[in-house]
Design a protein around this motif. Structure first.
Motif, PDB file in Angstrom:
ATOM      1  N   LEU A 199      43.713  41.299  41.461  1.00  0.00           N
ATOM      2  CA  LEU A 199      44.456  39.820  41.327  1.00  0.00           C
ATOM      3  C   LEU A 199      43.865  38.820  41.590  1.00  0.00           C
ATOM      4  O   LEU A 199      43.855  38.066  40.941  1.00  0.00           O
ATOM      5  CB  LEU A 199      45.725  40.315  42.225  1.00  0.00           C
ATOM      6  CG  LEU A 199      46.792  41.270  41.728  1.00  0.00           C
ATOM      7  CD1 LEU A 199      47.849  41.135  43.027  1.00  0.00           C
ATOM      8  CD2 LEU A 199      47.322  40.563  40.571  1.00  0.00           C
ATOM      9  N   VAL A 200      43.176  38.830  42.859  1.00  0.00           N
ATOM     10  CA  VAL A 200      42.371  37.549  43.350  1.00  0.00           C
ATOM     11  C   VAL A 200      41.302  37.337  42.713  1.00  0.00           C
ATOM     12  O   VAL A 200      40.657  35.983  42.379  1.00  0.00           O
ATOM     13  CB  VAL A 200      42.350  37.626  44.635  1.00  0.00           C
ATOM     14  CG1 VAL A 200      43.396  38.075  45.768  1.00  0.00           C
ATOM     15  CG2 VAL A 200      40.954  38.578  45.176  1.00  0.00           C
ATOM     16  N   SER A 201      40.787  38.338  42.027  1.00  0.00           N
ATOM     17  CA  SER A 201      39.408  38.030  41.334  1.00  0.00           C
ATOM     18  C   SER A 201      39.761  37.463  39.960  1.00  0.00           C
ATOM     19  O   SER A 201      39.026  36.389  39.301  1.00  0.00           O
ATOM     20  CB  SER A 201      38.721  39.328  40.930  1.00  0.00           C
ATOM     21  OG  SER A 201      38.287  39.887  41.909  1.00  0.00           O
ATOM     22  N   VAL A 202      41.081  37.676  39.345  1.00  0.00           N
ATOM     23  CA  VAL A 202      41.479  36.933  38.149  1.00  0.00           C
ATOM     24  C   VAL A 202      42.166  35.851  38.297  1.00  0.00           C
ATOM     25  O   VAL A 202      41.847  34.656  37.674  1.00  0.00           O
ATOM     26  CB  VAL A 202      42.424  38.066  37.270  1.00  0.00           C
ATOM     27  CG1 VAL A 202      43.141  37.304  36.228  1.00  0.00           C
ATOM     28  CG2 VAL A 202      41.684  39.179  37.180  1.00  0.00           C
ATOM     29  N   LEU A 203      42.688  35.665  39.568  1.00  0.00           N
ATOM     30  CA  LEU A 203      43.745  34.385  39.796  1.00  0.00           C
ATOM     31  C   LEU A 203      43.037  33.437  40.548  1.00  0.00           C
ATOM     32  O   LEU A 203      43.428  32.142  40.546  1.00  0.00           O
ATOM     33  CB  LEU A 203      45.083  34.768  40.217  1.00  0.00           C
ATOM     34  CG  LEU A 203      45.776  35.565  39.267  1.00  0.00           C
ATOM     35  CD1 LEU A 203      46.948  36.239  40.044  1.00  0.00           C
ATOM     36  CD2 LEU A 203      46.271  34.856  38.168  1.00  0.00           C
ATOM     37  N   ASP A 204      42.184  33.969  41.461  1.00  0.00           N
ATOM     38  CA  ASP A 204      41.515  32.956  42.362  1.00  0.00           C
ATOM     39  C   ASP A 204      42.630  32.128  43.169  1.00  0.00           C
ATOM     40  O   ASP A 204      42.608  30.877  43.283  1.00  0.00           O
ATOM     41  CB  ASP A 204      40.478  32.233  41.856  1.00  0.00           C
ATOM     42  CG  ASP A 204      39.661  31.294  42.943  1.00  0.00           C
ATOM     43  OD1 ASP A 204      39.587  31.763  43.799  1.00  0.00           O
ATOM     44  OD2 ASP A 204      38.938  30.203  42.493  1.00  0.00           O
ATOM     45  N   PRO A 205      43.633  32.689  43.778  1.00  0.00           N
ATOM     46  CA  PRO A 205      44.701  31.913  44.480  1.00  0.00           C
ATOM     47  C   PRO A 205      44.261  31.347  45.791  1.00  0.00           C
ATOM     48  O   PRO A 205      43.155  31.756  46.427  1.00  0.00           O
ATOM     49  CB  PRO A 205      45.636  32.848  44.545  1.00  0.00           C
ATOM     50  CG  PRO A 205      45.150  34.161  44.991  1.00  0.00           C
ATOM     51  CD  PRO A 205      43.713  34.002  44.303  1.00  0.00           C
ATOM     52  N   GLU A 206      44.814  30.221  46.161  1.00  0.00           N
ATOM     53  CA  GLU A 206      44.743  29.555  47.333  1.00  0.00           C
ATOM     54  C   GLU A 206      45.043  30.516  48.545  1.00  0.00           C
ATOM     55  O   GLU A 206      44.524  30.528  49.661  1.00  0.00           O
ATOM     56  CB  GLU A 206      45.201  28.316  47.263  1.00  0.00           C
ATOM     57  CG  GLU A 206      45.165  27.574  48.813  1.00  0.00           C
ATOM     58  CD  GLU A 206      45.829  26.250  48.908  1.00  0.00           C
ATOM     59  OE1 GLU A 206      46.185  25.397  49.766  1.00  0.00           O
ATOM     60  OE2 GLU A 206      46.808  25.915  47.949  1.00  0.00           O
ATOM     61  N   LEU A 207      46.043  31.218  48.479  1.00  0.00           N
ATOM     62  CA  LEU A 207      46.867  31.858  49.479  1.00  0.00           C
ATOM     63  C   LEU A 207      47.266  33.235  48.933  1.00  0.00           C
ATOM     64  O   LEU A 207      47.755  33.351  47.837  1.00  0.00           O
ATOM     65  CB  LEU A 207      47.900  31.011  49.832  1.00  0.00           C
ATOM     66  CG  LEU A 207      48.766  31.794  51.112  1.00  0.00           C
ATOM     67  CD1 LEU A 207      47.954  31.561  52.316  1.00  0.00           C
ATOM     68  CD2 LEU A 207      50.336  30.988  51.067  1.00  0.00           C
TER      69      LEU A 207
END
Length: 404
Positions: free
Chosen positions: A332-340
């Protein structure tokens, strides 16, 4: 044409903007004096007085008490009139429908829980919705017609193209192609439908750990594993409403699950869902509770492990489960790069800070993106709270527009 009433910059529009700014300040701060409203909005005292007179006449603001603690007479305080509008929310699970009504300030004034075990002897879903809503309305001392908007939260999502519920085969009775039409015909107010995890994310953004954040992921584990995606300040729902159904995500460490729409599960759910915590505990020599659902058992196991970090079996349980969570979260974070990233749902919040720290460390090894990880803070009925916040936002827009 410049100067036409209702166009930007005209006195009417400026008044409406000032009125709304004052109402939002009263919602945020509570009762305020005329002088304080003028200071916060930058308006002169006469203009602030005119503004408050308009809002009082419209039934949106009422005079409350007076300021205390200073010599001389206290200044009159003004507040949003709670009775200016009401909104309702429903949190639907296979076992029950939980309903609540809130006044315009956001205070819950009525609540009702309707058990729905099994198929509830064939009681139609429309009847379940109206019975639950009426129970909350009556508990608030209101009538059904007093509620301006209803938001219903369910597992899965209603496909915006077809109006049918998807990704929630376990929610009995909610898959009729005419369900939305039937509910609309039975109720006098607009009804909106939203995924339950999305509503939990709304609650965290409005009231909890994600306040002030425009890009974040809520990873949720309760009765099922899911996620909500907030991108640029907006919920991302996907083409069929299924964005965030991460339980279906194929992940390393779990067998490749095929036919996920038929089985209702997938790799990440098998690897890190509530039932996986129970199985992992048994493998590591930690006895799970003898009763309760898989979600309740998993929450109890992780809460006990968080309280006993020096006990080797419990420490191994937390570490092993943190690795499983981080394995799916890395995609998830690799695709979306969210702040939190917010960890929510009873299973993840039960692990608290010890689980959060372990997931953070594992994620740093598995993904290049480094979002901040926090534990969700809206832990009391977050889905219902998100439904109420969503309904209130639209209700306030509708009610506050009466002055403009």
């Amino acid at each position: 044409m410049a100067g036409t009433a209702g166009t930007p910059g005209t006195p009417r529009v400026l008044r409406a903007m000032n009125d709304r700014a004052a109402l939002d300040l009263l919602l945020e701060h509570g009762p305020l004096s005329r002088t304080r409203i003028g200071t916060l909005t930058g308006l002169s005292k006469p203009t602030a007085s005119q503004l408050l007179a308009r809002l009082e006449a419209a039934g949106l603001v009422r005079a409350g008490g007076t300021t205390q603690g200073r010599p001389g007479p206290g200044a009159r305080l003004y507040e949003v009139d709670p009775a200016a509008g009401y909104a309702a929310g429903l949190d639907v699970t296979p076992a029950r429908v939980l309903a609540a009504v809130a006044d315009l300030t956001g205070r819950t004034v009525g609540r009702y829980e309707l058990p729905t075990p099994g198929r509830r002897a064939g009681v139609p879903v429309v009847r379940q919705v109206t019975d639950a809503l009426d129970g909350a309305v009556q508990a608030a001392g209101l009538a059904r017609g007093d509620v301006r908007r209803l938001v219903v939260g369910t597992p899965g999502a209603f496909d915006p193209r077809t109006g049918r519920l998807r990704y929630a085969a376990h929610l009995s009775g909610w898959h009729s192609p005419r369900l939305l039409e039937e509910v609309a015909a039975a109720l006098p107010m607009p009804v909106e439908y939203e995924n339950d995890v999305n509503l939990a994310a709304v609650a965290e953004r409005r009231l909890g750990a994600a306040r002030g954040h425009e890009d974040f992921v809520l990873l949720w584990n309760q009765d099922g594993l899911g996620a909500a995606l907030v991108l640029g300040g907006r919920l991302h729902r996907g083409w069929t409403g299924g964005a965030g159904e991460v339980g279906f995500l194929p992940v390393p460490g779990a067998p490749l699950v095929r036919g996920v729409a038929r089985t209702g599960s997938g790799g990440f759910q098998e690897l890190a869902g509530a039932q996986a915590v129970v199985g992992l505990a048994r493998e590591l020599g930690v006895d799970p509770p003898s009763s309760g659902s898989s979600g309740e058992s998993a929450a109890a196991l992780l809460a006990a492990a968080a309280l006993r970090p020096d006990d080797a079996p419990h420490r191994r349980l937390l570490r092993a489960y943190a690795t499983r969570l981080a394995t799916g979260l890395a995609s998830l974070v690799s695709v979306l790069d969210p702040e939190l990233v917010v960890l929510g749902g009873t299973v993840l919040t039960a692990g608290g800070e010890p689980l959060r720290a372990l997931v953070r460390d594992e994620l740093a090894e598995l993904a290049a993106a480094r979002p901040r990880l926090v534990v969700g803070t809206v832990t009391e009925q977050p889905v219902l709270r998100g439904a109420l916040e969503t309904a209130l936002a639209a209700t306030r827009d509708e009610v506050f527009d009466t002055t403009g």
